[in-house]
Structure formats: C-alpha cells, structure tokens
Enzyme design. Structure first.
Site: not given
Length: 140
Positions: A54, A57, A103, A106, A128
């Site tokens: 991510c 984070c 995510c 976060c 996607c």
C-alpha cells in the site's frame, strides 16, 4: 470517504496528515476513492517480480505471481495476500453495484474486484487496482 463499518484501521491519520504524506493525485485515489485514468499507471504493464505494498501505509497487499494481463488499463491480480490484507465492501457509487477493495491496515482505497469475467485465473476474480495505490518492492 466513508469509514468502514465494524473495522478500525491499524494506521490512523488525520486528513491533514494524509495530505502532508501523499501527493495530490495519491490523496485523491487513496483517501477520496478516486480512480487514475486507464493505461497511465506505472504498474499497468510491469512484469517485475516482487511484492506490492500500500502506497499510503506500506502494508503488504499483492504478490507479482498473482498479477495477470487483463488488458483493462489497470494492474490486475487474481488474489490478494492470504489473510486480512484487504477489506471488501459494497460500492454503489456512479449508479453501479461494485465491490471496493481497501487496504485493511489503513482503509485506503485501492480499486475494485470483479468476478465471473472469464479470465483463466485460479479464482475467476480480477482485483483491478490503481497503480498509484501501490508501491512495488522488487524481489532481490
């Protein structure tokens, strides 16, 4: 962006802190559930082996061995990392019923997941994901 019901993120920052950490384009996608234009992301055609994290984070999200060519204009994966790497929730924005991918660490917006499109993958799913939501850490 609406908070995730029944789940608390492990990484919590104020809107001002997110704005200071992310550039405007990253903030628009990750924190405001925007979408980058198709075929513009840095990982759309990438074949580099590694781990996708991510961008907000640093949580580990996808492995390159689950990435496939969907020719849709965004990086596509057939599965996130095992466990609780992502959260899925219904998204009825834009007059459509889709499944948003966030995510789990976060609660930043990553993209959407689609099923039953006929891709020859083990899961028949296409995560996607916006390139701008990811950071590739190449294998050594």
């Amino acid at each position: 962006m609406e908070p995730v019901v029944g789940a608390t993120p492990k990484v919590v920052r104020s809107e001002e802190e997110w704005r200071a950490q992310l550039n405007p384009a990253e903030f628009a996608v990750l924190r405001q559930a925007g979408t980058e234009r198709p075929w513009t992301g840095e990982y759309t055609e990438t074949k580099t082996e590694g781990l996708y994290e991510c961008r907000a984070c640093g949580a580990e999200l996808f492995r390159s061995d689950t990435k496939f060519d969907s020719h849709c204009g965004w990086p596509s994966f057939f599965s996130p990392l095992a466990g609780d790497a992502v959260i899925l929730r219904e998204d009825r924005a834009l007059g459509m019923k889709r499944v948003e991918v966030l995510c789990a660490t976060c609660h930043s917006h990553l993209g959407h997941v689609f099923e039953g499109e006929g891709y020859p993958t083990p899961t028949d799913q296409r995560y996607c994901i916006n390139s701008i939501s990811l950071k590739l850490v190449p294998s050594e």
